[in-house]
Scaffold this motif. Sequence first.
Motif, PDB file in Angstrom:
ATOM      1  N   ASP A  64      -9.423   3.965   5.748  1.00  0.00           N
ATOM      2  CA  ASP A  64      -8.563   2.797   5.952  1.00  0.00           C
ATOM      3  C   ASP A  64      -8.661   2.284   7.390  1.00  0.00           C
ATOM      4  OD1 ASP A  64      -7.678   2.789   3.335  1.00  0.00           O
ATOM      5  OD2 ASP A  64      -5.947   4.081   3.763  1.00  0.00           O
ATOM      6  N   LYS A  67     -11.790   0.212   7.673  1.00  0.00           N
ATOM      7  CA  LYS A  67     -11.604  -1.065   6.968  1.00  0.00           C
ATOM      8  C   LYS A  67     -10.754  -2.048   7.776  1.00  0.00           C
ATOM      9  CE  LYS A  67     -11.765   1.014   2.323  1.00  0.00           C
ATOM     10  NZ  LYS A  67     -10.952   1.361   1.122  1.00  0.00           N
ATOM     11  N   SER A  68      -9.856  -1.512   8.594  1.00  0.00           N
ATOM     12  CA  SER A  68      -8.872  -2.375   9.255  1.00  0.00           C
ATOM     13  C   SER A  68      -9.275  -2.831  10.655  1.00  0.00           C
ATOM     14  CB  SER A  68      -7.523  -1.659   9.337  1.00  0.00           C
ATOM     15  OG  SER A  68      -7.634  -0.465  10.095  1.00  0.00           O
TER      16      SER A  68
END
Length: 237
Positions: A64, A67-68
């Motif tokens: 995550d 992805k961020s």
Amino acid sequence: MIRCIAIDDEPLALRQIEGYIDKTPFLELTGKFNSALKAMDFLQENEVDLMFVDINMPDLTGLDFVKSVSSKAKVIFTTAYREYGYEGFQLDAADYLVKPIAYPEFLKAVTKTKERFFSKKEAAETIEKNDKYLFIKSEYKIVRIDFNDITFIESMRDYVRIHLETQKPVMALMGIKKMEDFLPKADFMRVHRSFIVSRSKISTIERNRIIFGKDYIPVSEQYKDVFQEFLDTRFLK
């Protein structure tokens, strides 16, 4: 030099990656973090080239996190769980290391990553030369090297360390053969597969070793005849 950060919530794993980075000549650790959130704050103000990211972390997983963030840095995932491998590569990860990680595995991964993604970013590419000096890139700076300031040049795997009379040594990402080809042959000579010396700076020789202060440069068998010829033309008997 490839600028790196390491992210892992396990202190021992983080220290291991830190140690591996420190012993790898072409890597530079610019930050280490025990959470992805702290790393995100760092990336808002700093640019890096490569991130070592643990996948299984609390609050925000490594997947995550990648992805961020908007960073263009390449990613090598580290994890104890093989099943995350496919998802990691879906995020265009440079590589994927399964814990426990041995240094040979780490070195293989980072070498492959360097060759694949950073070959055009050769930090020591020569950009100008003439018969008195040259400019090289060293640690993202352009440095002028005067030929008459060089005492000797030492090969360190993918790097050369240029020893100078007036300042501390300069490290450059360059093979010693490339450096040899750019130096004036009338002023410098190869005496060992790992050393080039300035002819004019040679003042003391002892047992097939050239002495520069506290440094002893060996003359190898391969270059012994050429070095002896150099001495013979200047030796007063």
